[in-house]
Design a protein around this motif. Sequence first.
Motif: not given
Length: 399
Positions: A16, A20, A176
């Motif tokens: 993530l 991100m 993400a």
Amino acid sequence: MTSRSRSPRLWPLLALNFFMADMQSGIGPFVGVFLQSHGWASGMIGTAMTIGNVAGMLMTTPIGGFIDASRNKRMWVVIPGICVVAASAIILISQNFWAVTASQIAQSLASAAIVPAVTGITLGMVKQKGFNQQNGRNQAFNHAGNMVGAALSGYLGWTYGYVAVFVLAAVFGAIAIACVLMIPVGAIDDRVARGSKEDDSKAPPDAMKMLLKHKPLLVLALALAIFHLGNAAIVPLYGLAAVADGQANGPSFVATTVVIAQGVMVVTSLIAMKVASKRNYWPVILASFMFLPIRGVLAFFLTGWWGVVPVQVLDGIGTGLQTVAVPGMVARSLNGTGRINLGQGAVITVQGVGASLSPALGGWIAEWIGYGPTFLLLGGFGIASIALWLAFGAAVKKY
């Protein structure tokens, strides 16, 4: 990396943080040169970016409070992902001033939510004792994602044009979302995620006024606001200066600036994690402020490809230190209050005042006195941050 960090439930968190990265910066670094290629002047570019930044700034503290109260922390990553996709679509459809401004608002809302959301998820997964170490790893993956995303953006922009850059940002946002949904809901302790004491389930969360009276946090936020008032505009202005003088291709030049900075941040974030674990966050943040004045001087004397490496290496060091130290200091200082994510949002909001005003300030000043003197002026804000941090050192050194 320890066996705990190799646990399968932590890999979605690291993934993530990697993907991100484009949700935080997204199309931002490329917007300036993209609009310049469509006939926009630096003042109007800075104004559109500032309006978007202000919208995100105003929402950061409320979003932090919502994340504290939320029992579904993952949703606060899904929403920013959708905003990034929307921002990319809007700016491709129209380069009208208000359409561009709307895309910047969507991007800013994503940036406002993603940091406190991931901070809360991390705390809820590894607890306060494991936060410093895991946060350092998170930031290393985040900067690596920024570096890879920027390199891909530069290549795709060079080969296929700006459309590919914005499509890539949307793809990173979608991935993400998938990564955060791989984290089991039960793996996140909502009580710990908002900073309630791990050994006291009955500890009530404090009111918002606690943040306003928390001197170390206010000093931190103000020093960061001054720093980012100078820092935020340097990269877009540096790219505009090089492209305007015909020294560089827009997408490849902007991508190079990001890749260099983010590559340095990967190493710097890990070093900051080690230093903070042995001492505290005060010297780490002080060091981060010191690189801005030097960066402004270098940007004044070196333009185009000659200055990319030194200017962006310094940016990578300063920003890399802050990405670990700032959330770490907030989490440490508010531990037990049940308001860590709200505190993160409050600090980001005040910091965002400086970051939001910086593009417009730098853009209009550059039109008035030129790019070179503007870099010197922007670098001077770092000296003000250093002075403030030293003046109130006694209040913040314990964290």
